[in-house]
Design a protein around this motif. Structure first.
Motif, PDB file in Angstrom:
ATOM      1  N   UNK A  20      -3.073  -3.245  35.090  1.00  0.00           N
ATOM      2  CA  UNK A  20      -3.343  -3.700  36.455  1.00  0.00           C
ATOM      3  C   UNK A  20      -4.244  -4.923  36.455  1.00  0.00           C
ATOM      4  N   UNK A  21      -4.304  -5.551  37.575  1.00  0.00           N
ATOM      5  CA  UNK A  21      -5.128  -6.762  37.680  1.00  0.00           C
ATOM      6  C   UNK A  21      -6.591  -6.394  37.798  1.00  0.00           C
ATOM      7  N   UNK A  22      -7.466  -7.233  37.242  1.00  0.00           N
ATOM      8  CA  UNK A  22      -8.898  -6.999  37.252  1.00  0.00           C
ATOM      9  C   UNK A  22      -9.529  -7.807  38.370  1.00  0.00           C
ATOM     10  N   UNK A  23     -10.422  -7.193  39.177  1.00  0.00           N
ATOM     11  CA  UNK A  23     -11.075  -7.952  40.254  1.00  0.00           C
ATOM     12  C   UNK A  23     -11.854  -9.137  39.696  1.00  0.00           C
ATOM     13  N   UNK A  24     -11.750 -10.251  40.398  1.00  0.00           N
ATOM     14  CA  UNK A  24     -12.451 -11.476  39.999  1.00  0.00           C
ATOM     15  C   UNK A  24     -13.576 -11.750  40.993  1.00  0.00           C
ATOM     16  N   UNK A  25     -14.737 -12.058  40.483  1.00  0.00           N
ATOM     17  CA  UNK A  25     -15.894 -12.328  41.328  1.00  0.00           C
ATOM     18  C   UNK A  25     -15.920 -13.798  41.741  1.00  0.00           C
ATOM     19  N   UNK A  26     -16.041 -14.038  43.051  1.00  0.00           N
ATOM     20  CA  UNK A  26     -16.064 -15.400  43.578  1.00  0.00           C
ATOM     21  C   UNK A  26     -17.358 -15.614  44.351  1.00  0.00           C
ATOM     22  N   UNK A  27     -18.061 -16.711  44.069  1.00  0.00           N
ATOM     23  CA  UNK A  27     -19.287 -17.045  44.776  1.00  0.00           C
ATOM     24  C   UNK A  27     -18.973 -17.546  46.185  1.00  0.00           C
ATOM     25  N   UNK A  28     -19.649 -16.965  47.185  1.00  0.00           N
ATOM     26  CA  UNK A  28     -19.471 -17.447  48.553  1.00  0.00           C
ATOM     27  C   UNK A  28     -20.234 -18.746  48.789  1.00  0.00           C
ATOM     28  N   UNK A  29     -21.382 -18.886  48.136  1.00  0.00           N
ATOM     29  CA  UNK A  29     -22.209 -20.064  48.322  1.00  0.00           C
ATOM     30  C   UNK A  29     -22.438 -20.729  46.969  1.00  0.00           C
ATOM     31  N   UNK A  30     -22.028 -21.960  46.855  1.00  0.00           N
ATOM     32  CA  UNK A  30     -22.209 -22.697  45.608  1.00  0.00           C
ATOM     33  C   UNK A  30     -23.511 -23.483  45.680  1.00  0.00           C
ATOM     34  N   UNK A  31     -24.284 -23.430  44.614  1.00  0.00           N
ATOM     35  CA  UNK A  31     -25.527 -24.198  44.575  1.00  0.00           C
ATOM     36  C   UNK A  31     -25.206 -25.686  44.474  1.00  0.00           C
ATOM     37  N   UNK A  32     -26.124 -26.487  44.942  1.00  0.00           N
ATOM     38  CA  UNK A  32     -25.907 -27.930  44.970  1.00  0.00           C
ATOM     39  C   UNK A  32     -25.918 -28.513  43.563  1.00  0.00           C
ATOM     40  N   UNK A  33     -24.976 -29.367  43.284  1.00  0.00           N
ATOM     41  CA  UNK A  33     -24.941 -30.098  42.026  1.00  0.00           C
ATOM     42  C   UNK A  33     -25.429 -31.515  42.283  1.00  0.00           C
ATOM     43  N   UNK A  34     -26.444 -31.924  41.540  1.00  0.00           N
ATOM     44  CA  UNK A  34     -27.041 -33.236  41.755  1.00  0.00           C
ATOM     45  C   UNK A  34     -26.016 -34.331  41.506  1.00  0.00           C
ATOM     46  N   UNK A  35     -25.980 -35.300  42.400  1.00  0.00           N
ATOM     47  CA  UNK A  35     -25.049 -36.425  42.284  1.00  0.00           C
ATOM     48  C   UNK A  35     -25.786 -37.612  41.693  1.00  0.00           C
ATOM     49  N   UNK A  36     -25.275 -38.108  40.595  1.00  0.00           N
ATOM     50  CA  UNK A  36     -25.845 -39.291  39.956  1.00  0.00           C
ATOM     51  C   UNK A  36     -24.993 -40.497  40.345  1.00  0.00           C
ATOM     52  N   UNK A  37     -25.502 -41.293  41.246  1.00  0.00           N
ATOM     53  CA  UNK A  37     -24.732 -42.412  41.779  1.00  0.00           C
ATOM     54  C   UNK A  37     -24.898 -43.620  40.874  1.00  0.00           C
ATOM     55  N   UNK A  38     -23.786 -44.201  40.494  1.00  0.00           N
ATOM     56  CA  UNK A  38     -23.806 -45.384  39.639  1.00  0.00           C
ATOM     57  C   UNK A  38     -23.981 -46.636  40.489  1.00  0.00           C
TER      58      UNK A  38
END
Length: 476
Positions: A20-38
């Protein structure tokens, strides 16, 4: 409470393992990833630099300018006076503020229907201060790759020094921003002197600190988060878009399929489009999106991706414009219209509002007079046998200089003012003047009669005020 929920695969195909298929855990809220602007150079970056310098010069300079000894812009809340470019407005002029806000709103709608979010990309305060902070970051910590390596590196003297220097400069800019903002409400020369001699009231310290911290957090730490999650304009901008709105867009007809290749290889020789999938358009984006994915609400229309892509196209000897300001119709090979019913509608309302506000301000009388009749007594007889009525004249001087008025009254034969007939009203003052008027009994045709009070300024011969009232006598 957990922010995770189990998600179960519902694929109808059988599981070969039979477990059978195994339940997969999904994050409802993703933490911010810092954007390095060139950092990138190009036409639109130069335009932004000019607009940034002009806006910053206006913001930091206008607070110091004076006109006839008074601040050029001063919102005097305790006195309920708003001084703008030599003109004083009062709370009763609130409708003018409402009109100006409506003009700003329709101006934004009008521009958005034509060119999308150019306001966000070039003149929004959040964008302006964020680009200043990013410029400081680049000067101190280095290029995009150097900043990424510095953040991953363990603490060292160099890292601590650079981080401390960056935040010190950010805090200084934020402090100057807070001081300047409060300086529009508290004359800047007095504010600085009072702050550093501890003579200012607590609210001055509070608001300077508040706007310093807000600027530091919004432009230094939150950055694109303000645009993505806090700004309502990002959410309803699409309502004003149509297939003729000119926005920053990637041309998939020319760019797809993507793929890397050597500079001397022509796209058609390898069955690829002009996009070499270098990712530079993503690296320069201040909100971290990929413009090649189509229209996204996160796009602020800054056009840095255009400058980055044009630079790559020049290196590859390809025509510029793979990413450009264009419309949906143009991308589909259809004709595009600049002027259309929606544009005319916003433009008509905008023009009407601007015309109305200019007319009201141009014809605005810098003083006002009202006559309030004393309702405690209808009338009385004086020693001369004349009938008296009592009033309170309220004269507001909204000009920048004191005004001396000569008072008179008309409307009935023999009517006159028995009390003070000359009054001086200081600039910004609302003067209440008790006034008694009498009329010979034979000059009163009925029990309730219209009269008119006049005030002629000696200071300004063109300034004449008048207001209607009623004179009450015995019933005939």
């Amino acid at each position: 409470m957990s922010n995770e929920i189990p998600v179960k695969q519902v694929d109808p195909s059988p599981d070969p393992s039979g477990k059978g298929s195994k339940p997969e855990t999904v994050e409802l809220y993703a933490s911010r990833k810092k954007i390095y602007v060139k950092e990138v150079k190009g036409l639109f970056q130069r335009i932004r630099t000019v607009s940034l310098m002009v806006l910053m010069s206006m913001y930091f300079l206008f607070v110091w300018l004076t006109l006839d000894g008074n601040p050029l812009i001063h919102f005097d809340l305790p006195a309920r006076e708003f001084h703008l470019y030599g003109v004083t407005f009062y709370p009763k002029d609130f409708f003018l503020l409402s009109g100006m806000l409506i003009i700003c709103a329709f101006g934004l709608f009008f521009i958005t229907t034509l060119f999308g979010r150019v306001w966000c990309g070039y003149t929004c305060p959040q964008t302006v201060w964020t680009f200043i902070f990013m410029w400081v970051e680049e000067r101190i910590e280095g290029s995009r790759n150097k900043r990424m390596k510095l953040d991953k590196a363990p603490n060292s003297k160099e890292k601590i020094f650079k981080k401390s220097a960056k935040h010190a400069v950010w805090l200084f800019i934020a402090l100057m921003t807070g001081l300047t903002f409060v300086g529009y409400f508290y004359p800047i020369r007095e504010l600085i002197a009072d702050l550093f001699t501890f003579q200012a009231n607590g609210w001055a310290y509070f608001w300077v600190a508040f706007f310093t911290i807000a600027t530091y957090l919004n432009a230094g730490w939150m950055r694109e988060q303000v645009c993505l999650y806090m700004c309502p304009y990002a959410r309803f901008q699409s309502v004003m878009f149509d297939p003729n709105t000119r926005i920053v867009s990637y041309d998939p007809n020319r760019g797809e399929p993507r793929g890397g290749r050597r500079k001397d290889v022509k796209p058609e020789d390898v069955g690829l489009g002009d996009c070499i999938d270098c990712g530079q358009c993503v690296h320069v984006c201040p909100t971290g999106i990929d413009i090649r994915d189509g229209l996204q609400y996160e796009c602020i229309g800054c056009a840095l991706c255009i400058d980055a892509c044009d630079e790559i196209m020049d290196k590859m000897n390809y025509p510029r414009g793979l990413i450009r300001y264009t419309t949906e119709n143009e991308l589909e090979g259809k004709p595009s219209k600049l002027l259309r019913p929606r544009t005319f509608g916003y433009g008509a309302v905008l023009t009407a509002m601007i015309t109305a506000i200019i007319f009201v301000i141009a014809t605005r009388v810098p003083a006002q007079m009202d006559a309030l009749r004393d309702r405690g007594a209808l009338f009385s007889f004086n020693g001369q046998g004349n009938i008296e009525n009592s009033y309170t004249l309220k004269i507001a001087n909204m000009s920048e200089v004191p005004q001396t008025f000569n008072l008179s009254v008309q409307g009935l034969d023999g009517i006159r003012i028995l009390t003070q007939t000359q009054v001086t009203v200081d600039s910004g003052e609302n003067r209440s003047l008790p006034t008694v008027v009498d009329v010979p009994p034979e000059s009163i045709p009925q029990s309730n009669n219209e009269i008119i009070f006049h005030a002629q300024s000696e200071t300004d011969a063109s300034l004449k005020l008048e207001t209607e009232s009623r004179f009450v006598g015995p019933t005939r």
